[in-house]
Design a protein around this motif. Structure first.
Motif, PDB file in Angstrom:
ATOM      1  N   VAL A 156       8.567   6.978   1.968  1.00 11.11           N
ATOM      2  CA  VAL A 156       7.476   6.196   2.841  1.00 11.11           C
ATOM      3  C   VAL A 156       6.601   7.142   3.518  1.00 11.11           C
ATOM      4  O   VAL A 156       5.177   7.016   3.453  1.00 11.11           O
ATOM      5  CB  VAL A 156       8.042   5.032   3.670  1.00 11.11           C
ATOM      6  N   GLU A 216      -2.141   8.369   2.123  1.00 13.79           N
ATOM      7  CA  GLU A 216      -3.146   7.219   2.456  1.00 13.79           C
ATOM      8  C   GLU A 216      -3.961   7.702   3.524  1.00 13.79           C
ATOM      9  O   GLU A 216      -4.970   7.312   3.794  1.00 13.79           O
ATOM     10  CB  GLU A 216      -2.290   5.917   2.745  1.00 13.79           C
ATOM     11  N   SER A 222      -1.778  -6.286   0.148  1.00 10.94           N
ATOM     12  CA  SER A 222      -1.072  -6.732   1.303  1.00 10.94           C
ATOM     13  C   SER A 222       0.568  -6.352   1.046  1.00 10.94           C
ATOM     14  O   SER A 222       1.417  -6.701   2.008  1.00 10.94           O
ATOM     15  CB  SER A 222      -1.065  -8.298   1.304  1.00 10.94           C
ATOM     16  N   ARG A 223       0.581  -5.477  -0.064  1.00 14.33           N
ATOM     17  CA  ARG A 223       1.958  -4.858  -0.263  1.00 14.33           C
ATOM     18  C   ARG A 223       2.390  -3.976   0.759  1.00 14.33           C
ATOM     19  O   ARG A 223       1.708  -3.084   1.234  1.00 14.33           O
ATOM     20  CB  ARG A 223       2.041  -4.172  -1.424  1.00 14.33           C
ATOM     21  N   SER A 224       3.644  -3.825   1.138  1.00 15.76           N
ATOM     22  CA  SER A 224       4.170  -2.819   2.264  1.00 15.76           C
ATOM     23  C   SER A 224       4.299  -1.589   1.611  1.00 15.76           C
ATOM     24  O   SER A 224       4.368  -1.309   0.506  1.00 15.76           O
ATOM     25  CB  SER A 224       5.484  -3.177   2.754  1.00 15.76           C
ATOM     26  N   MET A 225       4.251  -0.643   2.613  1.00 16.44           N
ATOM     27  CA  MET A 225       4.367   0.761   2.264  1.00 16.44           C
ATOM     28  C   MET A 225       5.625   0.924   1.620  1.00 16.44           C
ATOM     29  O   MET A 225       5.620   1.990   0.637  1.00 16.44           O
ATOM     30  CB  MET A 225       3.964   1.718   3.297  1.00 16.44           C
ATOM     31  N   VAL A 226       6.616   0.330   2.199  1.00 10.28           N
ATOM     32  CA  VAL A 226       8.064   0.528   1.730  1.00 10.28           C
ATOM     33  C   VAL A 226       8.132  -0.019   0.152  1.00 10.28           C
ATOM     34  O   VAL A 226       8.659   0.582  -0.591  1.00 10.28           O
ATOM     35  CB  VAL A 226       9.044  -0.366   2.544  1.00 10.28           C
ATOM     36  N   GLN A 227       7.563  -1.095  -0.108  1.00  9.59           N
ATOM     37  CA  GLN A 227       7.568  -1.659  -1.493  1.00  9.59           C
ATOM     38  C   GLN A 227       6.777  -0.689  -2.699  1.00  9.59           C
ATOM     39  O   GLN A 227       7.388  -0.240  -3.586  1.00  9.59           O
ATOM     40  CB  GLN A 227       6.676  -2.915  -1.773  1.00  9.59           C
ATOM     41  N   ARG A 259      -4.858   3.210  -0.343  1.00  9.09           N
ATOM     42  CA  ARG A 259      -4.413   2.220   0.493  1.00  9.09           C
ATOM     43  C   ARG A 259      -5.074   0.978   0.390  1.00  9.09           C
ATOM     44  O   ARG A 259      -4.244  -0.233   0.163  1.00  9.09           O
ATOM     45  CB  ARG A 259      -4.732   2.653   2.086  1.00  9.09           C
ATOM     46  N   ARG A 282       2.689   7.594   3.252  1.00 10.99           N
ATOM     47  CA  ARG A 282       1.787   7.581   4.381  1.00 10.99           C
ATOM     48  C   ARG A 282       0.874   8.503   4.935  1.00 10.99           C
ATOM     49  O   ARG A 282      -0.220   8.479   5.078  1.00 10.99           O
ATOM     50  CB  ARG A 282       2.895   7.434   5.759  1.00 10.99           C
ATOM     51  N   ARG A 284      -3.252  -1.077  -2.698  1.00  8.94           N
ATOM     52  CA  ARG A 284      -1.895  -1.436  -2.051  1.00  8.94           C
ATOM     53  C   ARG A 284      -2.222  -2.847  -1.614  1.00  8.94           C
ATOM     54  O   ARG A 284      -1.388  -3.613  -1.819  1.00  8.94           O
ATOM     55  CB  ARG A 284      -1.330  -0.587  -0.971  1.00  8.94           C
TER      56      ARG A 284
END
Length: 91
Positions: free
Chosen positions: A41, A48, A27-32, A22, A45, A25
């Motif tokens: 996703v 993480e 500032s990148r989104s979970m989706v990316q 986490r 999740r 990762r």
């Protein structure tokens, strides 16, 4: 097939792994990250947050690649943190 329950230390190790991923990762989104790793996703999740404390090896490889972290550095970080939390306090 019956699964043997995980020990407290195994669950804690999974939480540390998830936290490290986490943080990597950023500032990148979970989706990316999930899309780049080829996982859902929801799976990301769960990893993480430690709800999947023992993710499949190739899933960890894919997420680590997606966030730019080597497996060696993940292992070292999880192992180092485990050593500091499980060693007795010797004074």
């Amino acid at each position: 097939m019956v699964r043997v329950p995980l020990t407290k230390s195994e669950r804690a190790r999974g939480e540390r792994l998830g936290s490290l991923l986490r943080d990597a990762r950023g500032s990148r989104s979970m989706v990316q990250v999930a899309a780049e790793a080829g996982i859902s996703v929801e799976t990301l999740r769960k990893i993480e947050t430690g709800r999947i404390p023992t993710p499949a090896f190739f899933t960890v490889v894919a997420v680590a690649d997606a966030v730019g972290v080597s497996l060696d550095s993940l292992r070292d970080a999880v192992t180092a943190e485990a050593a500091t939390t499980t060693l007795p306090n010797v004074s």
